[in-house]
Design a protein around this motif. Sequence first.
Motif, PDB file in Angstrom:
ATOM      1  N   SER A 107       3.034   1.604  12.076  1.00 61.78           N
ATOM      2  CA  SER A 107       2.855   1.598  10.925  1.00 61.78           C
ATOM      3  C   SER A 107       3.262   0.523   9.710  1.00 61.78           C
ATOM      4  O   SER A 107       3.058   0.288   8.401  1.00 61.78           O
ATOM      5  CB  SER A 107       3.830   2.902   9.883  1.00 61.78           C
ATOM      6  OG  SER A 107       5.314   2.731  10.270  1.00 61.78           O
ATOM      7  N   HIS A 108       3.351  -0.567  10.414  1.00 64.95           N
ATOM      8  CA  HIS A 108       3.556  -2.001   9.720  1.00 64.95           C
ATOM      9  C   HIS A 108       2.662  -2.993  10.349  1.00 64.95           C
ATOM     10  O   HIS A 108       2.423  -3.203  11.741  1.00 64.95           O
ATOM     11  CB  HIS A 108       4.900  -2.271   9.979  1.00 64.95           C
ATOM     12  CG  HIS A 108       5.853  -1.406   9.434  1.00 64.95           C
ATOM     13  ND1 HIS A 108       6.556  -0.349   9.888  1.00 64.95           N
ATOM     14  CD2 HIS A 108       6.541  -1.723   7.965  1.00 64.95           C
ATOM     15  CE1 HIS A 108       7.252   0.179   8.951  1.00 64.95           C
ATOM     16  NE2 HIS A 108       7.266  -0.449   7.767  1.00 64.95           N
ATOM     17  N   SER A 109       1.764  -3.778   9.463  1.00 60.64           N
ATOM     18  CA  SER A 109       1.222  -4.885   9.962  1.00 60.64           C
ATOM     19  C   SER A 109       1.556  -5.924   8.960  1.00 60.64           C
ATOM     20  O   SER A 109       1.905  -6.060   7.972  1.00 60.64           O
ATOM     21  CB  SER A 109      -0.059  -4.474   9.708  1.00 60.64           C
ATOM     22  OG  SER A 109      -0.783  -5.535   9.862  1.00 60.64           O
ATOM     23  N   PRO A 110       1.866  -7.065   9.513  1.00 58.06           N
ATOM     24  CA  PRO A 110       2.356  -8.433   8.743  1.00 58.06           C
ATOM     25  C   PRO A 110       1.040  -8.656   7.768  1.00 58.06           C
ATOM     26  O   PRO A 110       1.366  -9.374   6.693  1.00 58.06           O
ATOM     27  CB  PRO A 110       2.624  -9.440   9.799  1.00 58.06           C
ATOM     28  CG  PRO A 110       1.954  -9.124  10.961  1.00 58.06           C
ATOM     29  CD  PRO A 110       1.918  -7.638  10.976  1.00 58.06           C
ATOM     30  N   VAL A 111       0.126  -8.398   7.788  1.00 60.79           N
ATOM     31  CA  VAL A 111      -1.207  -8.531   7.015  1.00 60.79           C
ATOM     32  C   VAL A 111      -1.663  -7.069   6.771  1.00 60.79           C
ATOM     33  O   VAL A 111      -2.054  -6.362   7.496  1.00 60.79           O
ATOM     34  CB  VAL A 111      -2.263  -9.228   7.553  1.00 60.79           C
ATOM     35  CG1 VAL A 111      -3.106  -9.521   6.501  1.00 60.79           C
ATOM     36  CG2 VAL A 111      -1.729 -10.490   7.982  1.00 60.79           C
ATOM     37  N   PHE A 112      -1.865  -6.792   5.482  1.00 63.03           N
ATOM     38  CA  PHE A 112      -2.390  -5.523   5.006  1.00 63.03           C
ATOM     39  C   PHE A 112      -3.416  -5.640   3.844  1.00 63.03           C
ATOM     40  O   PHE A 112      -3.125  -6.941   3.031  1.00 63.03           O
ATOM     41  CB  PHE A 112      -1.274  -4.546   5.018  1.00 63.03           C
ATOM     42  CG  PHE A 112      -0.209  -4.822   4.193  1.00 63.03           C
ATOM     43  CD1 PHE A 112       0.952  -5.581   4.548  1.00 63.03           C
ATOM     44  CD2 PHE A 112      -0.210  -4.192   2.838  1.00 63.03           C
ATOM     45  CE1 PHE A 112       1.858  -5.726   3.601  1.00 63.03           C
ATOM     46  CE2 PHE A 112       0.915  -4.264   2.139  1.00 63.03           C
ATOM     47  CZ  PHE A 112       2.046  -5.097   2.290  1.00 63.03           C
ATOM     48  N   HIS A 113      -3.832  -4.747   3.032  1.00 60.06           N
ATOM     49  CA  HIS A 113      -4.301  -4.547   1.797  1.00 60.06           C
ATOM     50  C   HIS A 113      -3.793  -3.853   0.667  1.00 60.06           C
ATOM     51  O   HIS A 113      -3.329  -2.922   1.282  1.00 60.06           O
ATOM     52  CB  HIS A 113      -5.833  -4.462   2.077  1.00 60.06           C
ATOM     53  CG  HIS A 113      -6.417  -5.328   2.799  1.00 60.06           C
ATOM     54  ND1 HIS A 113      -6.362  -5.302   4.281  1.00 60.06           N
ATOM     55  CD2 HIS A 113      -7.261  -6.387   2.667  1.00 60.06           C
ATOM     56  CE1 HIS A 113      -7.017  -6.093   4.993  1.00 60.06           C
ATOM     57  NE2 HIS A 113      -7.813  -6.791   3.911  1.00 60.06           N
ATOM     58  N   GLN A 114      -3.704  -4.389  -0.578  1.00 59.29           N
ATOM     59  CA  GLN A 114      -3.617  -3.452  -1.660  1.00 59.29           C
ATOM     60  C   GLN A 114      -4.843  -3.526  -2.712  1.00 59.29           C
ATOM     61  O   GLN A 114      -5.462  -4.497  -2.708  1.00 59.29           O
ATOM     62  CB  GLN A 114      -2.267  -3.958  -2.150  1.00 59.29           C
ATOM     63  CG  GLN A 114      -0.947  -3.770  -1.427  1.00 59.29           C
ATOM     64  CD  GLN A 114       0.332  -3.956  -2.386  1.00 59.29           C
ATOM     65  OE1 GLN A 114       0.256  -4.949  -3.028  1.00 59.29           O
ATOM     66  NE2 GLN A 114       1.420  -3.400  -1.978  1.00 59.29           N
ATOM     67  N   VAL A 115      -4.441  -2.582  -3.260  1.00 62.01           N
ATOM     68  CA  VAL A 115      -5.472  -2.525  -4.657  1.00 62.01           C
ATOM     69  C   VAL A 115      -4.464  -2.481  -5.873  1.00 62.01           C
ATOM     70  O   VAL A 115      -4.061  -1.251  -5.895  1.00 62.01           O
ATOM     71  CB  VAL A 115      -6.673  -1.514  -4.719  1.00 62.01           C
ATOM     72  CG1 VAL A 115      -7.032  -1.577  -5.933  1.00 62.01           C
ATOM     73  CG2 VAL A 115      -7.545  -1.664  -3.352  1.00 62.01           C
ATOM     74  N   GLU A 116      -4.355  -3.361  -6.786  1.00 63.84           N
ATOM     75  CA  GLU A 116      -3.553  -3.191  -7.921  1.00 63.84           C
ATOM     76  C   GLU A 116      -4.587  -2.907  -8.906  1.00 63.84           C
ATOM     77  O   GLU A 116      -5.533  -3.052  -9.161  1.00 63.84           O
ATOM     78  CB  GLU A 116      -2.902  -4.756  -8.160  1.00 63.84           C
ATOM     79  CG  GLU A 116      -1.979  -4.817  -9.272  1.00 63.84           C
ATOM     80  CD  GLU A 116      -0.709  -4.519  -8.378  1.00 63.84           C
ATOM     81  OE1 GLU A 116      -0.587  -4.417  -7.294  1.00 63.84           O
ATOM     82  OE2 GLU A 116       0.448  -4.513  -9.191  1.00 63.84           O
ATOM     83  N   GLY A 117      -3.682  -2.002  -9.975  1.00 62.79           N
ATOM     84  CA  GLY A 117      -4.488  -1.625 -11.049  1.00 62.79           C
ATOM     85  C   GLY A 117      -3.496  -1.823 -12.329  1.00 62.79           C
ATOM     86  O   GLY A 117      -2.284  -1.929 -12.254  1.00 62.79           O
ATOM     87  N   LEU A 118      -4.222  -2.420 -13.548  1.00 66.68           N
ATOM     88  CA  LEU A 118      -3.261  -2.662 -14.593  1.00 66.68           C
ATOM     89  C   LEU A 118      -4.106  -2.528 -15.761  1.00 66.68           C
ATOM     90  O   LEU A 118      -5.439  -2.616 -15.822  1.00 66.68           O
ATOM     91  CB  LEU A 118      -3.177  -4.240 -14.655  1.00 66.68           C
ATOM     92  CG  LEU A 118      -2.338  -4.830 -15.880  1.00 66.68           C
ATOM     93  CD1 LEU A 118      -1.081  -4.163 -16.008  1.00 66.68           C
ATOM     94  CD2 LEU A 118      -2.357  -6.124 -15.947  1.00 66.68           C
ATOM     95  N   VAL A 119      -3.662  -1.645 -16.473  1.00 61.47           N
ATOM     96  CA  VAL A 119      -4.198  -1.217 -18.059  1.00 61.47           C
ATOM     97  C   VAL A 119      -3.321  -1.445 -19.258  1.00 61.47           C
ATOM     98  O   VAL A 119      -2.145  -1.053 -19.040  1.00 61.47           O
ATOM     99  CB  VAL A 119      -4.587   0.385 -17.967  1.00 61.47           C
ATOM    100  CG1 VAL A 119      -5.091   0.803 -19.354  1.00 61.47           C
ATOM    101  CG2 VAL A 119      -5.505   0.564 -16.842  1.00 61.47           C
TER     102      VAL A 119
END
Length: 354
Positions: free
Chosen positions: A213-225
């Motif tokens: 369940s861990h990878s030193p590289v991964f992705h996120q999607v940030e959201g901001l309103v």
Amino acid sequence: MSQAERLFEEVERSLGEALEAARKASSLEELEALAQLHLGRKSLLAKAFKSLGSLPEEERKRAGLRLNALREELRSELEGRRALLEAEAEARRITRERADLTLPGRWPKVGRAHPIGAVLEEITEFFLGLGFRVAEGPEVELDWYNFEALNMPPEHPARSLWDTFYLEIDPPGSLLMRTHTSPVQIRVMESGRPPVRVIAPGRTYRHDTPDASHSPVFHQVEGLVVDRSVSFADLKGTVEEFVRAFFGKGARARFRASYFPFTEPSAEVDVSCVACRGEGCRTCGQKGWLEIMGAGMVHPAVFEAVGYDPSEVSGFAFGMGVERIAMLKYGVDDIRAFYEGDVEFLERLRLPAP
Ligand code: PHE
């Protein structure tokens, strides 16, 4: 009996036999030999034709007709038999040479979309539909954006929430691999005035030991309103809508109180387990829920860091783990599978070519 009569009798008999033989012949060679023997220049028949001249007029006519009839009968029998044998041979050849239509064809290898790319795309499409725009920031980031402007001054204990890769550069500690996509919030707000409605998909880095369940590289999607009077209800509505669009109408979202230095109040968002629909199973560790993002109302200190007036505007932010979401969506149980470049793995997921 005259010599001629004997000859004619002989011809009748031998052509009768020839007819029999022709009907039973099993090869073209046999037929050819019969034709040679009985219709050729040295055959009894030829001899009989030659002898016709020595017969009296009346008899010659009758015998001639008879010989012609015998010859035609044998010819047509030989011809018919030859056609039959040839047809049989052709049929055998066709059977022998028939293409095996059950043999699987050779398919050209076509690439497939990578699940992470596909999920990023789907998330992006959803938020574009809500009027968000896509923002980006660097993966090598300044301490200011990754931590300080997000309400984490140097030495702030919350920094240890993220195991950070620092770059060995002067001054030490100022450059790092971003540990989340939240620094893009700061970059967006620094470069424009409210209202803000952005998502920031991208790669993030943490000094974690790789495991299922861990990878030193991964992705996120940030959201901001950010706008005048954005509320926690807006956050909930947006996230719930996303969860239903992405995981299906029956999926539900749950907000659990949590802590992040840059949001207040903060929450962690769970989605009802896609494997058991909330009943409890191995995928969700019998909990019925799976965590997919952190979220909250933008902290006033963050607004101050970017020059927004927290008494004028409010906002919400969220950051979701793309690998987490892709694992749920595609039933992948080891995050490392996304990075091993195993073509078989991609084949199994059956995503269409990008
Ligand atoms: N950046 C946080 C993380 O990586 C997630 C988060 C984003 C939380 C936005 C709140 C608001 O854990």
